[in-house]
Design a protein around this motif. Structure first.
Motif, PDB file in Angstrom:
ATOM      1  N   ALA A 295      -1.899   6.960  -6.171  1.00 37.04           N
ATOM      2  CA  ALA A 295      -0.732   7.011  -5.287  1.00 37.04           C
ATOM      3  C   ALA A 295      -1.010   7.613  -3.923  1.00 37.04           C
ATOM      4  O   ALA A 295      -0.285   7.323  -2.968  1.00 37.04           O
ATOM      5  N   VAL A 296      -2.033   8.454  -3.789  1.00 39.65           N
ATOM      6  CA  VAL A 296      -2.198   9.239  -2.567  1.00 39.65           C
ATOM      7  C   VAL A 296      -2.432   8.376  -1.333  1.00 39.65           C
ATOM      8  O   VAL A 296      -2.100   8.781  -0.208  1.00 39.65           O
ATOM      9  N   ALA A 297      -2.963   7.169  -1.512  1.00 38.52           N
ATOM     10  CA  ALA A 297      -3.191   6.299  -0.352  1.00 38.52           C
ATOM     11  C   ALA A 297      -1.879   5.992   0.372  1.00 38.52           C
ATOM     12  O   ALA A 297      -1.857   5.868   1.604  1.00 38.52           O
ATOM     13  N   GLY A 298      -0.775   5.874  -0.383  1.00 36.44           N
ATOM     14  CA  GLY A 298       0.508   5.530   0.225  1.00 36.44           C
ATOM     15  C   GLY A 298       0.974   6.523   1.261  1.00 36.44           C
ATOM     16  O   GLY A 298       1.190   6.160   2.438  1.00 36.44           O
ATOM     17  N   PRO A 299       1.155   7.806   0.897  1.00 38.34           N
ATOM     18  CA  PRO A 299       1.611   8.775   1.907  1.00 38.34           C
ATOM     19  C   PRO A 299       0.601   9.022   3.008  1.00 38.34           C
ATOM     20  O   PRO A 299       0.987   9.342   4.133  1.00 38.34           O
ATOM     21  N   LEU A 300      -0.694   8.879   2.705  1.00 35.10           N
ATOM     22  CA  LEU A 300      -1.689   9.053   3.767  1.00 35.10           C
ATOM     23  C   LEU A 300      -1.557   7.953   4.825  1.00 35.10           C
ATOM     24  O   LEU A 300      -1.608   8.229   6.026  1.00 35.10           O
ATOM     25  N   VAL A 301      -1.372   6.728   4.377  1.00 34.67           N
ATOM     26  CA  VAL A 301      -1.233   5.611   5.321  1.00 34.67           C
ATOM     27  C   VAL A 301       0.038   5.752   6.148  1.00 34.67           C
ATOM     28  O   VAL A 301       0.017   5.609   7.375  1.00 34.67           O
ATOM     29  N   ILE A 302       1.171   6.056   5.501  1.00 35.15           N
ATOM     30  CA  ILE A 302       2.417   6.153   6.256  1.00 35.15           C
ATOM     31  C   ILE A 302       2.385   7.360   7.191  1.00 35.15           C
ATOM     32  O   ILE A 302       2.940   7.311   8.294  1.00 35.15           O
ATOM     33  N   SER A 303       1.718   8.429   6.793  1.00 39.15           N
ATOM     34  CA  SER A 303       1.604   9.597   7.679  1.00 39.15           C
ATOM     35  C   SER A 303       0.830   9.233   8.941  1.00 39.15           C
ATOM     36  O   SER A 303       1.197   9.645  10.051  1.00 39.15           O
ATOM     37  N   TYR A 304      -0.237   8.464   8.771  1.00 39.65           N
ATOM     38  CA  TYR A 304      -1.010   8.032   9.945  1.00 39.65           C
ATOM     39  C   TYR A 304      -0.156   7.138  10.842  1.00 39.65           C
ATOM     40  O   TYR A 304      -0.140   7.301  12.071  1.00 39.65           O
ATOM     41  N   LEU A 305       0.554   6.192  10.246  1.00 41.04           N
ATOM     42  CA  LEU A 305       1.385   5.285  11.042  1.00 41.04           C
ATOM     43  C   LEU A 305       2.474   6.042  11.796  1.00 41.04           C
ATOM     44  O   LEU A 305       2.763   5.746  12.962  1.00 41.04           O
ATOM     45  N   LEU A 306       3.084   7.021  11.146  1.00 37.50           N
ATOM     46  CA  LEU A 306       4.180   7.761  11.763  1.00 37.50           C
ATOM     47  C   LEU A 306       3.709   8.645  12.907  1.00 37.50           C
ATOM     48  O   LEU A 306       4.415   8.805  13.909  1.00 37.50           O
ATOM     49  N   THR A 307       2.522   9.223  12.788  1.00 37.83           N
ATOM     50  CA  THR A 307       2.073  10.202  13.778  1.00 37.83           C
ATOM     51  C   THR A 307       1.091   9.639  14.802  1.00 37.83           C
ATOM     52  O   THR A 307       1.075  10.068  15.951  1.00 37.83           O
ATOM     53  N   ARG A 308       0.281   8.664  14.383  1.00 35.97           N
ATOM     54  CA  ARG A 308      -0.780   8.157  15.261  1.00 35.97           C
ATOM     55  C   ARG A 308      -0.681   6.666  15.554  1.00 35.97           C
ATOM     56  O   ARG A 308      -1.322   6.179  16.482  1.00 35.97           O
TER      57      ARG A 308
ATOM     58  N   CYS B  91       0.818  -1.220   0.000  1.00 39.20           N
ATOM     59  CA  CYS B  91       0.000   0.000   0.000  1.00 39.20           C
ATOM     60  C   CYS B  91       0.846   1.262   0.000  1.00 39.20           C
ATOM     61  O   CYS B  91       0.632   2.173  -0.805  1.00 39.20           O
ATOM     62  N   VAL B  92       1.813   1.332   0.913  1.00 41.65           N
ATOM     63  CA  VAL B  92       2.624   2.546   1.046  1.00 41.65           C
ATOM     64  C   VAL B  92       3.425   2.802  -0.224  1.00 41.65           C
ATOM     65  O   VAL B  92       3.688   3.963  -0.588  1.00 41.65           O
ATOM     66  N   SER B  93       3.798   1.744  -0.942  1.00 36.92           N
ATOM     67  CA  SER B  93       4.618   1.892  -2.146  1.00 36.92           C
ATOM     68  C   SER B  93       3.823   2.305  -3.375  1.00 36.92           C
ATOM     69  O   SER B  93       4.386   2.393  -4.476  1.00 36.92           O
ATOM     70  N   LEU B  94       2.531   2.585  -3.242  1.00 44.16           N
ATOM     71  CA  LEU B  94       1.722   2.962  -4.410  1.00 44.16           C
ATOM     72  C   LEU B  94       2.303   4.143  -5.198  1.00 44.16           C
ATOM     73  O   LEU B  94       2.243   4.138  -6.436  1.00 44.16           O
ATOM     74  N   PRO B  95       2.893   5.175  -4.548  1.00 48.52           N
ATOM     75  CA  PRO B  95       3.515   6.238  -5.353  1.00 48.52           C
ATOM     76  C   PRO B  95       4.655   5.723  -6.228  1.00 48.52           C
ATOM     77  O   PRO B  95       4.827   6.169  -7.364  1.00 48.52           O
ATOM     78  N   VAL B  96       5.446   4.777  -5.703  1.00 49.42           N
ATOM     79  CA  VAL B  96       6.561   4.209  -6.462  1.00 49.42           C
ATOM     80  C   VAL B  96       6.037   3.432  -7.667  1.00 49.42           C
ATOM     81  O   VAL B  96       6.582   3.513  -8.769  1.00 49.42           O
ATOM     82  N   GLN B  97       4.960   2.691  -7.450  1.00 51.19           N
ATOM     83  CA  GLN B  97       4.382   1.907  -8.535  1.00 51.19           C
ATOM     84  C   GLN B  97       3.720   2.803  -9.579  1.00 51.19           C
ATOM     85  O   GLN B  97       3.971   2.678 -10.779  1.00 51.19           O
ATOM     86  N   ALA B  98       2.853   3.707  -9.123  1.00 51.68           N
ATOM     87  CA  ALA B  98       2.100   4.543 -10.062  1.00 51.68           C
ATOM     88  C   ALA B  98       3.014   5.467 -10.867  1.00 51.68           C
ATOM     89  O   ALA B  98       2.785   5.693 -12.059  1.00 51.68           O
ATOM     90  N   ALA B  99       4.054   5.987 -10.225  1.00 48.57           N
ATOM     91  CA  ALA B  99       4.953   6.913 -10.921  1.00 48.57           C
ATOM     92  C   ALA B  99       5.603   6.256 -12.123  1.00 48.57           C
ATOM     93  O   ALA B  99       5.841   6.900 -13.154  1.00 48.57           O
ATOM     94  N   GLN B 100       5.867   4.958 -12.033  1.00 47.36           N
ATOM     95  CA  GLN B 100       6.579   4.280 -13.113  1.00 47.36           C
ATOM     96  C   GLN B 100       5.676   3.971 -14.308  1.00 47.36           C
ATOM     97  O   GLN B 100       6.166   3.610 -15.382  1.00 47.36           O
ATOM     98  N   TYR B 101       4.377   4.125 -14.129  1.00 42.65           N
ATOM     99  CA  TYR B 101       3.442   3.930 -15.236  1.00 42.65           C
ATOM    100  C   TYR B 101       2.871   5.256 -15.743  1.00 42.65           C
ATOM    101  O   TYR B 101       2.021   5.268 -16.627  1.00 42.65           O
ATOM    102  N   ALA B 102       3.339   6.365 -15.158  1.00 46.21           N
ATOM    103  CA  ALA B 102       2.853   7.683 -15.578  1.00 46.21           C
ATOM    104  C   ALA B 102       3.502   8.092 -16.891  1.00 46.21           C
ATOM    105  O   ALA B 102       4.711   7.933 -17.071  1.00 46.21           O
TER     106      ALA B 102
END
Length: 279
Positions: free
Chosen positions: A220-233, A128-139
């Motif tokens: 991709a946005v799900a990735g940073p949202l999930v990691i932000s929640y994990l890091l802060t909450r 899930c968190v890696s979605l930006p890495v995956q999506a960016a490579q198909y952009a």
């Protein structure tokens, strides 16, 4: 510029799930052999590196070559540095108390419980968190200004994470600091420079994914949202601060130091006096 390659990206999601699962299952087997589950923390960075390399191979001829190479290199540099740091930090130590407490609550087989709640969960999070890495490579389309901004945010994050980790490692290596609270260097600007760095890493990679495709940004946005929640909450800042709450000097450190976003110590104290005036 062509549209986002949804079909190829769908196959990539499945392949990446397999790659993340393979890394975590291999780590699980090694952990059982060594009787040490803390090594899963090393596999966290390696899992993202495997994801980036898998996606790079599968996206050949589909996404923009420059963006594919950029996100793969940035992810691998971050993941391998993190894995090395955690492996070095844990060398010679026994089981992590977090995993001891977790497995003590196992309702049945500790092995099955560890597989479910640690390894399979982390494989899912890597996916899930890696979605930006995956999506960016198909952009589609060449690199643009958002990619440059994303790379700059990523670099800021890597600096905070690497420098903060190195400062804490040296601090703990000095016997004179045993039992003391680390409040020097970047740790005087934020109580969690490494977590703030991680936050910047993933939002930077997200900006690179946004660079040429609205579709990639939406995925991709799900990735940073999930990691932000994990890091802060979740398992990051909140869990660590509960663990440190009773340590001598921590309450004073908490009172004078920003909780997440870095601030100069004087400004942090001034803001705290303004927002939370003394009674």
């Amino acid at each position: 510029m062509t549209g986002f390659a949804w079909g190829a990206f769908g196959w990539n999601l499945a392949a990446v799930a397999g790659a993340a699962l393979a890394v975590m299952l291999g780590t699980f087997a090694l952990a059982l052999r060594r009787g040490l589950h803390r090594i899963v923390d090393v596999a966290w960075g390696l899992g993202f590196t495997a994801v980036a390399l898998t996606t790079y191979g599968l996206s050949a001829g589909v996404g923009d070559g420059g963006r594919r190479l950029l996100v793969t290199v940035l992810t691998a540099v971050w993941g391998l540095r993190l894995a090395f740091h955690i492996a070095r930090r844990g060398r010679g130590h026994g089981e992590d108390p977090r995993y001891e407490r977790l497995l003590a609550k196992a309702p049945g087989s500790r092995t099955a419980y560890a597989l479910r709640t640690v390894y399979l969960l982390q494989a899912g999070l890597v996916w899930c968190v890696s979605l930006p890495v995956q999506a960016a490579q198909y952009a589609p389309g060449p690199l643009g200004p958002l990619a440059a901004a994303g790379a700059a945010v990523w670099l800021l994050g890597l600096a905070f994470e690497a420098i903060g980790d190195a400062q804490l490692y040296r601090f703990k290596a000095d016997p004179a600091n045993r039992g003391k609270i680390m409040d020097r260097g970047l740790w005087s600007w934020t109580r969690h420079p490494n977590y703030f760095g991680d936050f910047c890493i993933w939002w930077g990679l997200f900006l690179i994914a946004c660079d040429a495709s609205v579709a990639a940004a939406g995925v991709a946005v799900a990735g940073p949202l999930v990691i932000s929640y994990l890091l802060t909450r979740g398992s990051g800042k909140a869990l660590l601060e509960r663990h440190l709450a009773d340590r001598p000097g921590y309450a004073e450190y908490r009172a004078r130091t920003s909780g997440f976003v870095p601030l100069p110590p004087a400004l942090s104290r001034r803001l705290r006096r303004t927002v939370l005036p003394r009674s």
